[in-house]
Design a protein around this motif. Structure first.
Motif, PDB file in Angstrom:
ATOM      1  N   ASP A 131      32.896  -0.200 -16.849  1.00 39.00           N
ATOM      2  CA  ASP A 131      32.805  -0.948 -15.799  1.00 39.00           C
ATOM      3  C   ASP A 131      32.226  -0.270 -14.747  1.00 39.00           C
ATOM      4  OD1 ASP A 131      33.033  -3.438 -14.255  1.00 39.00           O
ATOM      5  OD2 ASP A 131      34.900  -2.618 -13.496  1.00 39.00           O
ATOM      6  N   TYR A 166      39.529  -8.117 -14.950  1.00 37.10           N
ATOM      7  CA  TYR A 166      38.131  -8.650 -15.224  1.00 37.10           C
ATOM      8  C   TYR A 166      37.728 -10.225 -14.822  1.00 37.10           C
ATOM      9  CZ  TYR A 166      37.915  -3.684 -16.514  1.00 37.10           C
ATOM     10  OH  TYR A 166      38.220  -2.408 -16.523  1.00 37.10           O
ATOM     11  N   GLU A 167      36.852 -10.261 -14.404  1.00 39.41           N
ATOM     12  CA  GLU A 167      36.340 -11.642 -14.244  1.00 39.41           C
ATOM     13  C   GLU A 167      35.083 -12.284 -15.420  1.00 39.41           C
ATOM     14  OE1 GLU A 167      37.532 -13.721 -11.893  1.00 39.41           O
ATOM     15  OE2 GLU A 167      38.754 -11.957 -11.205  1.00 39.41           O
ATOM     16  N   ASP A 169      32.666 -13.846 -15.401  1.00 38.02           N
ATOM     17  CA  ASP A 169      31.099 -13.498 -14.798  1.00 38.02           C
ATOM     18  C   ASP A 169      30.735 -11.955 -14.682  1.00 38.02           C
ATOM     19  OD1 ASP A 169      32.618 -13.010 -12.474  1.00 38.02           O
ATOM     20  OD2 ASP A 169      31.383 -14.251 -11.160  1.00 38.02           O
ATOM     21  N   ASN A 170      31.622 -11.155 -14.946  1.00 31.74           N
ATOM     22  CA  ASN A 170      30.970  -9.843 -15.263  1.00 31.74           C
ATOM     23  C   ASN A 170      29.896  -9.571 -15.834  1.00 31.74           C
ATOM     24  OD1 ASN A 170      31.030  -6.913 -15.833  1.00 31.74           O
ATOM     25  ND2 ASN A 170      33.017  -6.594 -14.590  1.00 31.74           N
ATOM     26  N   GLU A 171      28.903  -9.126 -15.321  1.00 24.79           N
ATOM     27  CA  GLU A 171      27.505  -8.938 -16.304  1.00 24.79           C
ATOM     28  C   GLU A 171      27.732  -7.990 -17.569  1.00 24.79           C
ATOM     29  OE1 GLU A 171      24.071  -6.652 -14.511  1.00 24.79           O
ATOM     30  OE2 GLU A 171      25.814  -5.614 -13.338  1.00 24.79           O
ATOM     31  N   ASN A 172      28.885  -7.260 -17.669  1.00 17.99           N
ATOM     32  CA  ASN A 172      29.114  -6.621 -18.971  1.00 17.99           C
ATOM     33  C   ASN A 172      30.320  -7.152 -19.607  1.00 17.99           C
ATOM     34  OD1 ASN A 172      26.718  -4.456 -18.197  1.00 17.99           O
ATOM     35  ND2 ASN A 172      28.268  -4.111 -16.592  1.00 17.99           N
ATOM     36  N   ILE A 173      30.660  -8.391 -19.436  1.00 14.05           N
ATOM     37  CA  ILE A 173      31.991  -8.521 -20.074  1.00 14.05           C
ATOM     38  C   ILE A 173      32.057  -8.522 -21.792  1.00 14.05           C
ATOM     39  CG2 ILE A 173      31.359 -11.048 -20.192  1.00 14.05           C
ATOM     40  CD1 ILE A 173      34.648  -9.611 -19.087  1.00 14.05           C
ATOM     41  N   LEU A 176      33.059  -5.090 -22.107  1.00 15.72           N
ATOM     42  CA  LEU A 176      34.238  -4.898 -21.887  1.00 15.72           C
ATOM     43  C   LEU A 176      35.413  -5.666 -22.748  1.00 15.72           C
ATOM     44  CD1 LEU A 176      33.899  -5.541 -17.911  1.00 15.72           C
ATOM     45  CD2 LEU A 176      34.330  -3.457 -18.935  1.00 15.72           C
TER      46      LEU A 176
END
Length: 220
Positions: A131, A166-167, A169-173, A176
């Protein structure tokens, strides 16, 4: 190189996984074990030129997994592994189960490493590092040379839900949500029996090395 007799021994053991057969073929096992030890020593030499945590003079037998299975808590009571496993090239100097691994099994051999299914605290630390330093991580796993050797890193098993903290919409979900952070390269029986196989394995580990460094930083 891995000899044909070693691969034959493993294949025969898979078909005759019992104590009587093993004792009758103990000499074959010892010859196979010595062959794996010699191969491991050659890989150690190659890997020591890539990774400063690896000592070329490490006893190769300390890197070799026992062939005897622990059947105490298993429904499968076959006494022996039908493969040779080689690990701990850095003799425990990587943190939290991170490291290199070689699996020798006719038709199913592979070279790889990283951190497979890390425990809770380690998983949390690796996710946090991704992250915080996603660009660095993606530069490693999306490098053309890495993908050529290991394929798409994101294809590993992922959580079905969003990891805590974490959310969506995290661009690296997608990274993650990964459960493991390991890469694997299949190697054929024919390639195992080539004289330059240790050099070839070294080249695979060279591509893997940045990933191990990233994970090591996360865990230390």
């Amino acid at each position: 190189m891995i000899s044909k007799s070693t691969l034959d021994f493993i294949g025969n053991l898979k078909e005759n996984n019992n104590r009587d057969w093993f004792l009758d073929h103990k000499d074959d096992y010892e010859a196979a074990r010595e062959n794996i030890s010699d191969f491991t020593a050659a890989v150690l030499k190659e890997l020591s030129q890539i990774d400063p945590l690896v000592d070329a003079h490490t006893d190769p037998k300390k890197c070799m997994m026992r062939i005897y299975r622990d059947v105490r808590f298993s429904k499968d009571k076959t006494p022996y592994k039908s493969w040779f496993g080689i690990h701990k090239f850095s003799q425990g100097r990587y943190a939290g189960g991170t490291g290199y691994y070689i699996h020798i099994e006719p038709g199913h051999s592979f070279v790889g490493g990283g951190n497979w299914m890390p425990e809770g605290d380690h998983l949390k630390a690796i996710r946090q590092e991704i992250d915080y330093n996603a660009a660095e991580f993606k530069a490693i796993i999306d490098a053309p040379s890495f993908k050529k050797v290991f394929g798409e890193f994101r294809d590993q098993e992922q959580l079905k839900t969003i990891p805590k903290g974490y959310e969506p919409d995290n661009e690296n979900i997608d990274l993650l949500k990964l459960k493991s952070f390991a890469a694997m390269h299949q190697i054929s029986d024919a390639d195992l029996m080539k004289k330059d196989v240790a050099v070839r394995v070294g080249k695979v580990f060279k591509e893997l090395y940045p990933l191990l460094g990233f994970i090591q930083n996360a865990l230390t």
